[in-house]
Enzyme design. Structure first.
Site, short mmCIF file in Angstrom:
data_model
loop_
_atom_site.label_atom_id
_atom_site.label_comp_id
_atom_site.label_asym_id
_atom_site.label_seq_id
_atom_site.Cartn_x
_atom_site.Cartn_y
_atom_site.Cartn_z
N HIS A 167 -1.30 42.27 4.63
CA HIS A 167 -0.27 43.14 4.06
C HIS A 167 0.04 44.29 5.02
CE1 HIS A 167 1.84 45.57 1.13
NE2 HIS A 167 1.61 44.72 0.15
N GLU A 271 4.58 40.86 6.01
CA GLU A 271 3.24 40.35 5.73
C GLU A 271 3.15 38.85 6.00
OE1 GLU A 271 4.05 43.16 1.90
OE2 GLU A 271 2.61 41.51 1.61
O1 TA6 Z 1 3.62 42.87 -0.85
C1 TA6 Z 1 4.58 43.42 -1.64
C2 TA6 Z 1 3.94 43.85 -2.95
O2 TA6 Z 1 3.42 42.77 -3.62
C3 TA6 Z 1 4.95 44.64 -3.78
O3 TA6 Z 1 5.32 43.94 -4.93
C4 TA6 Z 1 4.23 45.94 -4.10
O4 TA6 Z 1 3.57 45.89 -5.28
C5 TA6 Z 1 3.29 46.05 -2.92
O5 TA6 Z 1 2.85 44.76 -2.68
C6 TA6 Z 1 2.17 47.04 -3.01
O6 TA6 Z 1 1.21 46.61 -3.89
P1 TA6 Z 1 -0.03 47.58 -4.22
O7 TA6 Z 1 -0.88 46.83 -5.18
O8 TA6 Z 1 -0.72 47.87 -2.92
O9 TA6 Z 1 0.55 48.84 -4.80
#
Ligand code: TA6
Length: 313
Positions: A167, A271
């Site tokens: 991520h 990601e």
């Molecule tokens: O990767 C994108 C995502 O899934 C978004 O939907 C958003 O929720 C982001 O990740 C961040 O997630 P987190 O759980 O770190 O707040």
């Protein structure tokens, strides 16, 4: 080595959390926290930070660190019964003192091997035995490589399936000046529209509002062009067919306690992921997912760099 700094240094970070600092002769560096097995810094040989970490990031379990490269495993997002993005990002990893031989024998010294295995508590929420080995390497040119090797060590004959993402939070000068190349005309699932499936238009992706898309079956190379910084990030990936593009924009930014209201202007998540088709491993089987990040010092409009050449190069 510049200033006698070793290529690998074990030290304490924020809140006394254990971290590892990797250094490369020409001056680039990277930092990895054992909490989450998370890279939280990647600097080029000018000492410029290339990854975004929020000024409000919380370095305290069970909260995941907001920024760098959190690892989503064994579940991406809310695609399943577990907590958002799984639990690997809020577990303490260990130094892997006896990693199985690595395919590539490199003279490179700036790397660290981490390992995550399930605790008794984890087995109650995800009843599978596994060994997750993560090697983080800082290459001679300052490239950053992350190689995950996940092995099913169940002794009850049971296979398991998981989804996965690196991520990555890239630091950008101004999100409205950023373009992403390599995802044109691909199908994607739009997380802002109940994961409905759409097809991306033909041009480079630019940003003027919240985006949360899962691109399916992408090329192994994606370019992120930061026009103002005249810098292009080149993301290469193996074993990770999908790519997520996320920017929370203003409203979601305000709603996140560990994220500054205006910080959405200076970050973009791209990601490398395996989401659409979960990976299934039988006992004894191992999966490998590799991410390689590098930068090229110029941007599209300077004419010096045609992204297509980057992506084809
Ligand atoms: O990767 C994108 C995502 O899934 C978004 O939907 C958003 O929720 C982001 O990740 C961040 O997630 P987190 O759980 O770190 O707040």
């Amino acid at each position: 080595m510049s200033g006698e700094k070793p290529p690998v240094e074990f030290c304490k970070g924020v809140n006394g959390l254990d971290k590892v600092v990797l250094r490369e002769a020409k001056g680039s560096s990277a930092e990895v926290y054992l909490y989450g097995g998370q890279v939280t810094s990647w600097k080029n040989d000018q000492g410029e930070e290339l990854l975004f970490v929020s000024s409000k990031a919380i370095f305290k379990p069970p909260k995941a660190i907001r920024g760098g490269i959190p690892i989503c495993f064994p579940q991406f997002s809310n695609n399943g019964p577990l907590e958002q993005h799984g639990f690997a990002r809020n577990r303490f990893w260990s130094i892997d003192t006896d990693p199985p031989p690595f395919p590539t024998n490199t003279s490179n010294k700036a790397f660290v091997d981490l390992i995550l295995k399930p605790s008794e508590e984890d087995l109650k929420i995800w009843p599978h035995s596994y060994e997750f080995r993560l090697r983080v390497t800082l290459g001679p040119g300052g490239d950053l490589m992350l190689t995950s090797r996940i092995r099913n060590t169940n002794n009850d004959g049971k296979p398991f399936s998981f989804t996965f993402a690196y991520h990555t939070y890239f630091s950008v000068s101004d999100i409205s000046e950023v373009r992403v190349e390599g995802l044109e005309t691909l199908d994607y699932l739009d997380n802002l529209q109940e994961k409905q499936r759409f097809t991306e238009q033909g041009d480079a992706i630019t940003f003027e509002s919240e985006v949360d898309k899962i691109y399916l079956g992408t090329p192994t190379k994606i370019a992120i062009l930061d026009h103002e910084k005249k810098r292009t990030f080149v993301l290469r990936k193996d074993g990770l067919p999908d790519a997520v593009v996320w920017n929370p924009w203003d409203k979601k930014a305000k709603a996140m306690a560990d994220f500054g209201d205006d910080e959405y202007k200076h970050m973009l998540c791209v990601e490398a992921a395996a989401i659409e088709k979960p990976i299934t491993l039988k006992p004894g089987e191992e999966w490998k997912g590799r991410l390689e990040l590098s930068t090229v010092p110029s941007s599209y409009c300077s004419g010096q760099l045609d992204p297509q050449r980057v992506l084809q190069g």
